[in-house]
Every structure is written in C-alpha cells, then in structure tokens.
Design a protein around this motif. Structure first.
Motif: not given
Length: 88
Positions: A52-78
């Motif tokens: 997903w980092s290849n899509t041009g956003i500065a996504l890191e493991f720690g961003h997603l590790a704080e959330h346990t649901t797809l909805a939470g991950w989507w909020q981070v990505v947005q």
C-alpha cells in the motif's frame, strides 16, 4: 509501472488485499471485524503496508498496528491521503 501500484488506495482494494492474505473472499471481511481474529498476523500486515505504500502515501506499520479493524485502517489511510494531497 503498474497503474494499480500508483492509483490511490481505496477501501475496496484494502478489503480485497486483506481477504487475499487470508485466503477469503472480500465480502468475508467486514469493516468492523477484528482482523487479527480473522487470522491476520504482523508479517501479513507488514506485507500489506509495503504494498500500500506504493500508492504514494507514507504508510507505516505503526499506523495500522494501533487499529484492529478495516474501518480503523481506512481512517488512517484517508488522513494520510489528505495530508499527501495538501502537500504537508
């Protein structure tokens, strides 16, 4: 370069990628399902982050590790997409 690597990340792509990691159909992954309960482990999450980092956003493991649901991950990505669009 493959356009899907640089296209903006969508909730649908995230759902499909998570489902693929789990060997499930995308409709088997609900927005509020606990992803670790579905069988997603940290190594698979890391693989998703790298893809997903290849899509041009500065996504890191720690961003997603704080959330346990797809909805939470989507909020981070947005939030990351909004920052990237704003040039921040």
């Amino acid at each position: 370069m493959n356009d899907t690597l640089t296209a903006p990340l969508t909730l649908e792509r995230m759902r499909a990628d998570v489902a693929g990691m789990l060997g499930e159909a995308p409709d088997a992954v609900g927005d509020d399902d606990h992803l670790m309960d579905l069988g997603l482990d940290s190594m698979r999450v890391l693989g998703l982050v790298l893809a997903w980092s290849n899509t041009g956003i500065a996504l890191e493991f720690g961003h997603l590790a704080e959330h346990t649901t797809l909805a939470g991950w989507w909020q981070v990505v947005q939030q990351l997409q909004a920052r990237a669009s704003a040039g921040a």
